[in-house]
Design an enzyme around this catalytic site. Structure first.
Site, PDB file in Angstrom:
ATOM      1  N   THR A  13       0.831  -1.212   0.000  1.00 46.61           N
ATOM      2  CA  THR A  13       0.000   0.000   0.000  1.00 46.61           C
ATOM      3  C   THR A  13       0.865   1.262   0.000  1.00 46.61           C
ATOM      4  O   THR A  13       0.682   2.160  -0.833  1.00 46.61           O
ATOM      5  CB  THR A  13      -0.920   0.008   1.245  1.00 46.61           C
ATOM      6  N   VAL A 132       5.836   7.684  12.054  1.00 47.87           N
ATOM      7  CA  VAL A 132       4.938   8.206  13.091  1.00 47.87           C
ATOM      8  C   VAL A 132       3.929   9.169  12.468  1.00 47.87           C
ATOM      9  O   VAL A 132       4.304  10.119  11.781  1.00 47.87           O
ATOM     10  CB  VAL A 132       5.729   8.952  14.199  1.00 47.87           C
ATOM     11  N   GLY A 134       1.773   8.975  10.007  1.00 49.90           N
ATOM     12  CA  GLY A 134       1.517   8.949   8.561  1.00 49.90           C
ATOM     13  C   GLY A 134       1.921  10.223   7.844  1.00 49.90           C
ATOM     14  O   GLY A 134       3.100  10.578   7.797  1.00 49.90           O
ATOM     15  N   ILE A 136       1.421  13.371   8.537  1.00 51.06           N
ATOM     16  CA  ILE A 136       1.724  14.584   9.318  1.00 51.06           C
ATOM     17  C   ILE A 136       3.241  14.741   9.420  1.00 51.06           C
ATOM     18  O   ILE A 136       3.924  13.789   9.791  1.00 51.06           O
ATOM     19  CB  ILE A 136       1.144  14.491  10.749  1.00 51.06           C
ATOM     20  N   ASP A 201       1.081  -0.586  18.028  1.00 54.43           N
ATOM     21  CA  ASP A 201       1.547   0.328  16.980  1.00 54.43           C
ATOM     22  C   ASP A 201       1.677   1.754  17.541  1.00 54.43           C
ATOM     23  O   ASP A 201       2.679   2.440  17.303  1.00 54.43           O
ATOM     24  CB  ASP A 201       0.567   0.277  15.798  1.00 54.43           C
ATOM     25  N   LYS A 205       5.135   4.134  18.074  1.00 62.70           N
ATOM     26  CA  LYS A 205       5.261   5.533  17.643  1.00 62.70           C
ATOM     27  C   LYS A 205       5.567   6.446  18.825  1.00 62.70           C
ATOM     28  O   LYS A 205       6.361   7.379  18.716  1.00 62.70           O
ATOM     29  CB  LYS A 205       3.971   5.962  16.936  1.00 62.70           C
TER      30      LYS A 205
END
Ligand code: HSE
Length: 434
Positions: A13, A132, A134, A136, A201, A205
């Site tokens: 992806t 961390v 995505g 941003i 997850d 992060k």
């Protein structure tokens, strides 16, 4: 230099997002960099599967060596994830004097300290913006934009899948399973969604972000982690009745020179800015002693947002390559020999407000028994509701507390287990009301 050669390992992806951003924004990138970023090779074990983004056949290979040993490739992008082959690939790339970009938060949380050292010894750098939050630009903001500050707190929503699930459960009454399935179909979830729903997850992060914010090594094993798989829609409903919204929060706080790092379901006031963060969006609130409060907000998962973060790293590293700088900014912002040994506050020492849901028999004197145990353990009740609904033979009694110490709460709930009028384990959810 006529181009910067890029080798991509992992055509999933995020890989598709990277290929599309490189292709669609090639003009903008070249105008900013002066030379193109040239995707040279794409490696994947499965070259047959249909993907949303295609790659010319002569660029495809199943052999990582075709990237790691290609002298025309200066930057290797690792997007296979996991802790095994990904680590070997990154180490080989660095040893072969290539720069590396990765979105692999799990690997960095476990082995980041070691990998950054290998990069430094080889005079190379690792870009990890996509690891961390995505899309941003969170790492960049923390490492560079806020470099003048002493960071005091950092908290927010760092897992898009969990936030998507909680949003669909809260706003649309979906079951946990149905919402998880949707998040998987949208491509937000990890290959193993346990990492998302059990908070692991977000903990990966938080460990990375805390190291940058507070100037310590990455200490993933010190992050307290609790996920959302245990959340009952009943608790979302009761939370609403008290004016709260349920979120999976990642919280790091430097308190009395002891660092608190925790990920858990958290009730926050419905009017809090984080309560309006819905779906796969992430948001992080940071308090720096000079800047005050700031909020970063954006899509925390998905093909294009994560692709955007990976390509931003490619541009940064390409600039370093062109100016012959091995590593412009230290990976954790503080210089490696200036990272501090930070003491971690054990979870039993934290102090916060609590939501309890007791499953108790509906009989005179039950409430006073429960309240008695709380009082004895120095826990002050702020609000109570009891609904006459039947839940497995018991009625739910919901209590909110004033600030209490976790150690006392655990002791009280342990005592509660011995009451014959409490029929099931008590649901505990922490509240952030500060
Ligand atoms: N599975 C992650 C999430 C992807 O849902 O946030 C981005 O790291």
């Amino acid at each position: 230099m006529r181009a910067i050669g890029i080798g991509l390992i992992g055509w999933g992806t995020v890989g598709c997002g990277v290929i599309r951003v490189l292709h669609e924004n090639a003009q903008e990138i070249e105008a900013r960099l002066g030379v193109p970023l040239k995707l040279t090779r794409v490696v994947d074990m499965d070259l047959e599967r249909q993907r949303p983004v295609s790659v010319p056949a002569d660029m495809l290979t199943k052999r990582a060596e075709d990237v790691l040993e290609d002298p025309n490739i200066q930057i290797v992008v690792e997007l296979i994830g996991g802790l095994g082959a990904a680590k070997t690939i990154i180490c080989k790339a660095l040893d072969n004097k290539k720069y590396v970009v990765t979105a692999n938060k799990a690997l960095l949380a476990h082995s980041g300290n070691e990998l950054f050292e290998i990069a430094r010894k080889n005079g190379r750098a690792i870009g990890f913006e996509a690891s961390v939050a995505g899309g941003i630009p969170f790492i960049k903001s923390l490492r560079e934009g806020l470099a003048a500050n002493r960071i005091e707190t950092l908290y927010g929503i760092l897992n898009g899948t969990a936030n998507y699930i909680l949003t669909r459960m809260t706003d649309d009454g979906l079951s946990f399973q149905a919402a998880l399935l949707e998040a998987q179909q949208e491509g937000f979830a990890e290959a193993d969604p346990t990492l998302d729903v059990e908070g692991i997850d977000a903990a990966h992060k938080l460990a990375i972000a805390s190291a940058i914010a507070f100037g310590s090594k990455i200490k993933f094993d010190q992050v307290y982690t609790e996920g959302i798989s245990n959340i009952d829609p009943l608790d979302i409903g009761f939370g609403k009745e008290f004016g709260y919204e349920l979120k999976l929060l990642a919280i790091a706080r430097n308190n009395d020179s002891r660092l608190e790092m925790r990920v858990h379901p958290t009730l926050i006031p419905a009017g809090h800015v984080l309560a309006s963060v819905k779906g796969a969006y992430n948001a992080v609130h940071i308090h720096g002693n000079a800047v005050g409060n700031i909020m970063l907000y954006g899509l925390g998962a998905g093909m294009m947002p994560t692709g955007s973060a990976v390509v931003a790293d490619l541009i940064d590293l390409a600039r370093d390559i062109m100016s012959n700088v091995p590593e412009r900014v230290a990976p954790l912002s503080f210089l490696p020999d200036r990272l501090r040994p930070v003491a971690i506050r054990p979870m039993s020492d934290i102090s916060t407000c609590y939501y309890f849901r007791f499953a108790a028999v509906d009989r005179p004197g039950v409430l006073s028994k429960i309240a008695g145990i709380l009082g004895k353990n120095d826990i002050s009740i702020a609000a109570v509701i009891q609904k006459g609904r039947e839940v497995e033979g018991a009625v739910p009694i919901v209590m909110l507390t004033h600030e209490a110490v976790e150690r006392n709460v655990i002791r009280a709930l342990d005592e509660m287990k011995r009451l014959d009028v409490v029929l099931a384990p008590t649901q505990l959810i922490r509240i952030e009301d500060r």
